[in-house]
Design a protein around this motif. Structure first.
Motif, PDB file in Angstrom:
ATOM      1  N   GLY A  84     -69.717 -20.190  35.981  1.00 36.86           N
ATOM      2  CA  GLY A  84     -68.528 -20.889  36.449  1.00 36.86           C
ATOM      3  C   GLY A  84     -67.239 -20.449  35.804  1.00 36.86           C
ATOM      4  N   PHE A  85     -67.319 -19.696  34.711  1.00 36.35           N
ATOM      5  CA  PHE A  85     -66.110 -19.268  34.020  1.00 36.35           C
ATOM      6  C   PHE A  85     -65.956 -17.746  33.971  1.00 36.35           C
ATOM      7  CE2 PHE A  85     -67.307 -23.438  32.450  1.00 36.35           C
ATOM      8  CZ  PHE A  85     -66.141 -24.147  32.689  1.00 36.35           C
ATOM      9  N   ASN A  86     -66.810 -17.048  34.666  1.00 38.66           N
ATOM     10  CA  ASN A  86     -66.679 -15.596  34.784  1.00 38.66           C
ATOM     11  C   ASN A  86     -67.493 -15.113  35.986  1.00 38.66           C
ATOM     12  OD1 ASN A  86     -65.768 -13.024  34.053  1.00 38.66           O
ATOM     13  ND2 ASN A  86     -67.581 -12.636  32.796  1.00 38.66           N
ATOM     14  N   HIS A 104     -61.300 -16.953  35.586  1.00 38.49           N
ATOM     15  CA  HIS A 104     -62.093 -17.552  34.508  1.00 38.49           C
ATOM     16  C   HIS A 104     -61.961 -19.067  34.389  1.00 38.49           C
ATOM     17  CE1 HIS A 104     -62.800 -13.462  33.232  1.00 38.49           C
ATOM     18  NE2 HIS A 104     -61.501 -13.248  33.150  1.00 38.49           N
ATOM     19  N   GLY A 105     -60.931 -19.649  34.960  1.00 39.08           N
ATOM     20  CA  GLY A 105     -60.744 -21.081  34.811  1.00 39.08           C
ATOM     21  C   GLY A 105     -60.378 -21.441  33.387  1.00 39.08           C
ATOM     22  N   ARG A 106     -60.729 -22.657  32.991  1.00 40.67           N
ATOM     23  CA  ARG A 106     -60.459 -23.133  31.624  1.00 40.67           C
ATOM     24  C   ARG A 106     -61.582 -24.066  31.209  1.00 40.67           C
ATOM     25  NH1 ARG A 106     -57.893 -27.722  30.490  1.00 40.67           N
ATOM     26  NH2 ARG A 106     -56.746 -27.729  32.452  1.00 40.67           N
ATOM     27  N   CYS A 113     -61.564 -20.533  40.005  1.00 46.13           N
ATOM     28  CA  CYS A 113     -61.391 -20.696  41.450  1.00 46.13           C
ATOM     29  C   CYS A 113     -62.263 -19.709  42.215  1.00 46.13           C
ATOM     30  CB  CYS A 113     -59.939 -20.488  41.843  1.00 46.13           C
ATOM     31  SG  CYS A 113     -58.754 -21.515  40.964  1.00 46.13           S
ATOM     32  N   ALA A 114     -62.416 -18.490  41.639  1.00 48.61           N
ATOM     33  CA  ALA A 114     -63.163 -17.433  42.321  1.00 48.61           C
ATOM     34  C   ALA A 114     -64.643 -17.738  42.436  1.00 48.61           C
ATOM     35  CB  ALA A 114     -62.969 -16.104  41.593  1.00 48.61           C
ATOM     36  N   GLU A 172     -51.387 -24.187  36.102  1.00 49.53           N
ATOM     37  CA  GLU A 172     -52.605 -23.608  36.680  1.00 49.53           C
ATOM     38  C   GLU A 172     -52.605 -23.742  38.190  1.00 49.53           C
ATOM     39  OE1 GLU A 172     -55.703 -24.432  32.971  1.00 49.53           O
ATOM     40  OE2 GLU A 172     -55.277 -26.005  34.433  1.00 49.53           O
ATOM     41  N   ILE A 173     -52.238 -24.908  38.678  1.00 52.16           N
ATOM     42  CA  ILE A 173     -52.204 -25.137  40.122  1.00 52.16           C
ATOM     43  C   ILE A 173     -51.212 -24.203  40.794  1.00 52.16           C
ATOM     44  CG2 ILE A 173     -51.653 -26.811  41.920  1.00 52.16           C
ATOM     45  CD1 ILE A 173     -52.596 -29.003  39.957  1.00 52.16           C
TER      46      ILE A 173
END
Length: 342
Positions: A84-86, A104-106, A113-114, A172-173
């Motif tokens: 979920g982060f990569n 990568h998100g946070r 998002c990807a 981020e948004i």
């Protein structure tokens, strides 16, 4: 073989809800509201939610096998595909470098998002495509989720999207919205009118259940052309959407001609439904997505932004009408975006 499609969440999962007649989007943050369950629907095929996963107390060791997809030099394990982060980026040469929140998100609250929308924003039928939508429109959808005026009903997300939207900060948004708005939307599905369709089951999405066929009835059955590639999150893998015979012609009449059931879509969504300013385009979008958004507005799950204006547009539509409209609109070609490519 589901590499986590149903468990990956992104702060922008709801951005591609493309059936709202929207004036320039209002960007406002309000006090958060508690998440509410999705409404009962008579369209289970459009909301293909499977049974909850049962945790394995003795999970097998990670499979070290490196997997591949056509036309890519990349290779990932199953665990990496579901990270979920990569999440995987099979074709990085086909799009600009994604910002961190997309790639990568946070940790621990905002997944990349990807993971669900893919690096090019095309997503999956159950997780929404957001490529090429106006940035302010994308931002507004997330803010509507933050304040609880929008209840998530996408099958791959559910109430967890509320938590993720609330955890996303303004920067981020905005960053993610601007990135995805620069992507070029290219339909990844084909529409086929058919009396008989493959029998399906839910595995994060609709997938074949053996080799049996069954009558389509009044449904749209959208499924991966190549399930293995789709489950690997290959953004070049396509879909087929089966619709009832005659649906395109009936949908065209509802969408383009004056009638007593609804308003002609082009009035708000522009000529050939290719968008108009901050009003999102509808042409060529996933028919499953379109069905959910009409139904969500009709049943009250969508109340953010200018959704109340759409309430009158959809309130008289029957399930059959929505099937016809989604089939026709999805068969149209969207305008080519003028910015980045993928």
């Amino acid at each position: 073989m589901n590499f986590g499609l149903r468990y990956g969440y992104s702060a922008l999962a709801v951005a591609a809800l493309a059936t709202i007649c929207l004036a320039p989007a209002r960007i406002s943050a309000q006090a958060p509201a508690a998440a509410a369950p999705a409404p009962t629907t008579t369209l289970p095929w459009a909301y293909p939610v499977g049974p909850p996963a049962v945790p394995n107390p003795n999970p097998p060791p990670p499979d070290p096998t490196i997997l591949h997809v056509p036309n890519s030099s990349k290779g990932y394990t199953r665990a990496q595909i579901g990270d979920g982060f990569n999440p995987p980026d099979w074709h990085p040469e086909s799009h600009p470098t994604p910002p961190d929140v997309v790639a990568h998100g946070r940790r621990e609250d905002v997944r990349a998002c990807a993971l669900c929308h893919l690096a090019n924003g095309m997503g999956h039928p159950e997780s929404s495509s957001i490529a090429g939508l106006p940035a302010t429109y994308i931002e507004q959808q997330v803010l509507d989720m933050k304040d609880g005026s929008r209840k998530p009903t996408e099958p791959a997300f559910g109430g967890s999207m509320i938590k993720i939207a609330k955890a996303s900060n303004e920067a981020e948004i905005k960053t993610a919205a601007e990135y995805f708005s620069r992507m070029t939307y290219k339909p990844s599905h084909r529409i086929v009118e058919a009396k008989m369709v493959p029998k399906t089951k839910v595995q994060g999405m609709l997938v074949p259940d053996g080799k049996e066929m069954e009558p389509i009835g009044m449904r749209i059955i959208e499924m991966a052309e190549d399930l293995e590639r789709t489950e690997k999150r290959d953004e070049t893998s396509g879909y087929v959407a089966y619709v009832p015979p005659g649906a395109l012609k009936k949908g065209e009449a509802l969408v383009t001609k004056a009638n007593s059931k609804t308003t002609q879509c082009a009035i708000c969504h522009g000529e050939n439904l290719k968008g108009l300013g901050n009003v999102p385009f509808l042409a060529g979008r996933s028919p499953s997505l379109l069905i959910r958004q009409m139904n969500d507005i009709k049943t009250g799950s969508r109340n953010g932004g200018y959704a109340p204006l759409m309430k009158g547009v959809v309130e008289k539509l029957s399930n059959e009408d929505m099937v016809y409209i989604a089939a026709y609109v999805s068969s149209l070609k969207p305008a080519a975006a003028s910015a980045a490519t993928h």
